[in-house]
Design an enzyme around this catalytic site. Structure first.
Site, PDB file in Angstrom:
ATOM      1  NE  ARG A  57      83.334  14.533-100.355  1.00  0.00           N
ATOM      2  CZ  ARG A  57      83.117  15.669 -99.432  1.00  0.00           C
ATOM      3  NH1 ARG A  57      82.198  16.704-100.255  1.00  0.00           N
ATOM      4  NH2 ARG A  57      83.529  15.818 -98.507  1.00  0.00           N
ATOM      5  CD  GLU A  61      95.140  11.541 -94.911  1.00  0.00           C
ATOM      6  OE1 GLU A  61      95.635  12.152 -95.630  1.00  0.00           O
ATOM      7  OE2 GLU A  61      95.451  10.607 -94.164  1.00  0.00           O
ATOM      8  CD  GLN A  78      79.625  16.866 -96.726  1.00  0.00           C
ATOM      9  OE1 GLN A  78      79.403  16.163 -97.785  1.00  0.00           O
ATOM     10  NE2 GLN A  78      79.166  17.851 -95.938  1.00  0.00           N
ATOM     11  N   GLY A 102      93.186  18.336 -91.880  1.00  0.00           N
ATOM     12  CA  GLY A 102      93.171  19.842 -91.590  1.00  0.00           C
ATOM     13  C   GLY A 102      93.132  20.783 -92.621  1.00  0.00           C
ATOM     14  CG  ASP A 135      91.594  24.998 -98.053  1.00  0.00           C
ATOM     15  OD1 ASP A 135      92.382  24.158 -98.207  1.00  0.00           O
ATOM     16  OD2 ASP A 135      90.462  24.915 -98.303  1.00  0.00           O
ATOM     17  NE  ARG A 137      90.904  21.517 -98.386  1.00  0.00           N
ATOM     18  CZ  ARG A 137      89.615  21.487 -98.151  1.00  0.00           C
ATOM     19  NH1 ARG A 137      89.185  20.220 -97.810  1.00  0.00           N
ATOM     20  NH2 ARG A 137      88.901  22.443 -97.882  1.00  0.00           N
TER      21      ARG A 137
END
Ligand SMILES: [Zn+2]
Length: 476
Positions: A57, A61, A78, A102, A135, A137
């Site tokens: 996984r 955060e 999750q 976020g 997004d 990330r």
């Protein structure tokens, strides 16, 4: 494994020393990996490098969801389901990526976006209104950590296809992707729907699920008695008993005040994911699963085994007056055979699927077919145990007729007030005659499941009056 690794963007990855981390899900090893100034937490169990494609996984955060218990998103669920699945598998890794709050915009901006969402924007529109990326990330650290752990090939626990793309772009092979069995909550349904519509996230029902039942090891009890005994590291042996026998078992999840749905029929969801995984496990242990037509009309269930590995039972629909629609999933989806128990006058829809077999119920004077008759009809077409799954009226009539060997009655800590009743039968006037049987209790997360051992065979002969039906002293 090395403590120092040069990752693809030539940023140094520094691994910290491993330490033990006992958790509610099991004993993990925890270490940090610091990459580009951010320390990520990596939890592992077993020896992932020794496995072909270990469960992994990659968790972003989310302070509000992971730590503060927020239901605005499903991150906390999750996270918990991932750790449970990894612990259950006995091998795997959870990479907790810090700085991903976020979807990478940080806590302050996330809460600004929440304020806009409170005003009516969806999650993507809110970010755009703040001139923030959908997004932001970056998964470089995750890929570097997996390489350092010698796990270039993984089974990814995620509903997010873009994580697969990102990791594969950094030489991590995603051999398989599994969605976790995490239910939408009312408060997060809109957010999750937007992620699925706008960001290609995949709804859990479309993909294989990971069993998280047994991982909740503290939730299994094994001793018959008036006081439940909780045994660690034990799976429910009762599934094997049901699978190896020809019992009639019932299962029902109801609110603490005894309702299975609200007054307009909303039953999503009374009990939690562990109880539903339990239900799927019971389904996987029986030869046939029976529901009344009201359940099919209200919920259009699939009645298949999805949350756990196992074979689909024969689906049996008790529908004396042909009330279920021709579009019902049990009639249209050939995933499992369907026995349609219906009256002689009911005309089947045209082009009915080959998986459906109509079985005519005998005509009776009062149009009430006895549960015993229904059971013998089912036994002509399916071997093994039979699960009576719902709704409240059907389960209650089987209970009341004294034909059940075992009843799993899950009570969820919610009060509905008024709605579709769960267990109801003609009761007794004095408490001394009320139905008491040996029982076992299981804690399924927030829910409490009581397994009533109704018949002598189910309770191992330990009940004196197990063959007497409730509320009806005349039924011997
Ligand atoms: Zn979240």
């Amino acid at each position: 494994m090395t403590a120092l690794h040069r990752s693809t963007d030539s940023t140094v990855l520094v691994g910290g020393p491993p330490s033990k981390l006992p958790t509610v899900h099991g004993l993990f090893t925890l270490r940090t990996y610091t990459h580009d100034g951010t320390s990520h937490a990596v939890m592992s169990i077993g020896d992932p490098a020794a496995v072909d494609a270990p469960l992994v996984r990659v968790h972003s955060e989310c302070l509000t969801g992971d730590a503060l218990g927020s239901h605005r998103c499903d991150c906390g669920d999750q996270l918990s389901a991932s750790l449970a699945a990894i612990a259950h598998a006995g091998t795997g890794i959870l990479i907790y990526l810090r700085g991903h709050e976020g979807r990478g915009i940080g806590l302050e901006n996330k809460l600004r976006a929440y304020a806009l969402q409170d005003a009516g924007l969806d999650t993507v529109a809110a970010n755009r209104a703040l001139n923030l990326p959908d997004d932001a990330r970056d998964y470089t650290a995750a890929a570097a950590i997996l390489h350092d752990l010698d796990c270039p090939q993984i089974t990814l626990l995620s509903s997010n296809p873009s994580k697969v793309t990102a990791l594969e772009g950094m030489s991590i092979t995603v051999a398989d992707r599994l969605s976790l069995q995490v239910p939408d909550r009312p408060e997060s349904a809109g957010y999750l729907e937007a992620k699925r519509r706008l960001m290609n996230h995949i709804a859990p029902a479309e993909h294989p699920h990971v069993d998280t039942t047994e991982a909740n090891t503290e939730d299994t009890a094994s001793t018959v008695g008036t006081i439940s005994t909780v045994v660690e590291e034990d799976t429910l042996a009762v599934y094997d008993t049901i699978a190896g026998g020809d019992e009639v078992v019932a299962q029902l999840a109801q609110s603490e005040d005894g309702f299975i749905a609200t007054s307009n029929g909303d039953a999503q969801f009374v009990s939690g994911q562990i109880d539903r995984a339990h239900l799927h496990r019971v389904r996987a242990s029986v030869g046939a699963v029976l529901v009344g037509c009201g359940t099919v009309v209200a919920d259009d269930p699939q009645l298949t085994v999805r949350a756990v590995p196992g074979k689909n039972p024969v689906r049996v629909i008790l529908d004396p007056h042909g009330r279920i629609p021709a579009t019902a999933t049990v009639l249209t989806s050939p995933e499992a055979p369907t026995l349609w128990l219906t009256g002689a006058e009911v005309v089947p829809p045209k082009d009915i699927g080959d998986h459906v077999r109509m079985v005519r119920l005998p005509a009776t004077a009062d149009s009430e077919i006895s549960p015993a008759t229904i059971i013998s009809l089912i036994r002509e077409h399916a071997s093994g145990s039979i699960l009576v799954e719902g709704g409240g009226r059907t389960v209650s009539s089987f209970l009341s007729a004294g034909v059940l060997d075992r009843l799993f009655l899950t009570s969820a800590p919610v009060l509905i007030g008024n709605g579709v009743p769960g267990i109801r039968f003609e009761g007794t006037e004095v408490m001394a005659e009320a139905l008491r049987r040996p029982f076992r209790r299981y804690r399924f997360g927030e829910d409490m499941c009581t397994e009533y051992l109704l018949s002598k065979s189910a309770s191992g002969g330990s009940t004196e009056n197990a063959d007497r039906s409730p509320g009806d002293a005349s039924t011997a």
